[in-house]
Motif scaffolding. Structure first.
Motif: not given
Length: 248
Positions: A189, A183, A97, A185, A131-132, A157-158, A227-229
């Protein structure tokens, strides 16, 4: 169906192989330690024989700018050529993402190059942007460490559990190609600096997390939503705090 998993012995790949096999598919792990090397092309033709789907969850062994670009360009080109020859009808790749928003970073420029090769290949495809991973928080901290200080930007970040990513990739692989991006996630958050602070504290790591709005993320400066979807992302179930508690 036969599904070949490039990077099938790694964190995501091993989970994906197990999940697909549980659902009755023939999931074949492909990696250098199974005799398949996408950089040289070794073993590709053989492993792709009879495959309907190829899932690429491999990663570069080096994050150095030139090395990572060479890895993704060469391995992806070799893989797509072999898939065309084998009659593969769905190429699935795992990416990140925000890749298109992180082009100051050599790693993400390489991931963007990978995605562009896939889109131009003519093979029906799906790209999963995750996401991470929870498991990647240690790597984020290491990359941001200078001495006893970890400098991170207070952006949102999620993070997501690797098992949830593997489940999303698996569903995508056995579905109809989307010719675009899916995507995934995590459910919660956080601020990046606070997330890493929580993770280090849980490990009794003495490093100090310093909030710095200009702190680079693998070479790229972050905006609040980098970094957010998007709003259509699949939201996984596993919570970071629950996962972290199990790591004690």
């Amino acid at each position: 169906m036969k599904v070949v998993i490039i990077g099938g012995t790694g964190l995501i790949g091993s989970k994906l192989v197990a999940k697909l096999n549980e659902h009755g598919h023939e999931a074949v792990p492909a990696a250098p330690n199974t005799g398949v090397n996408t950089l040289t092309g070794e073993g590709l033709a053989e492993v792709l024989t009879g495959a309907s789907v190829v899932v690429d969850v491999s990663n570069s062994p080096s994050f150095e700018d030139d090395a990572v670009m060479e890895f993704f360009r060469t391995s992806t080109a070799n893989l797509l050529k072999a898939e065309a020859n084998a009659g593969v009808t769905h190429h699935v790749a795992l990416s990140v993402v925000g890749t298109e928003r992180l082009q100051q970073s050599g790693y993400f420029r390489a991931k963007q190059a990978q995605e562009e090769l896939i889109r131009a290949s003519g093979i029906p495809y799906s790209i999963v942007h995750a996401t991470q991973f929870f498991e990647f928080m240690k790597g984020i901290a290491e990359a941001a460490t200078d001495g006893g200080t970890v400098r991170l930007a207070p952006v949102r970040i999620r993070p997501v559990h690797s098992a949830d990513v593997a489940a999303t990739v698996g569903r995508t692989a056995v579905g109809t190609p989307v010719s675009g991006v899916v995507e995934v996630a995590g459910p919660d958050t956080f601020q990046l600096d606070e997330l890493i602070r929580k993770g280090l504290a849980a490990k009794n790591d003495p490093r100090e997390v310093v909030t710095d709005v200009h702190a680079p993320y693998f070479g790229a400066e972050l905006q609040e939503d980098t970094l957010l979807p998007g709003p259509d992302a699949h939201i996984a179930e596993t919570r970071f705090t629950d996962w972290l508690a199990k790591q004690q």
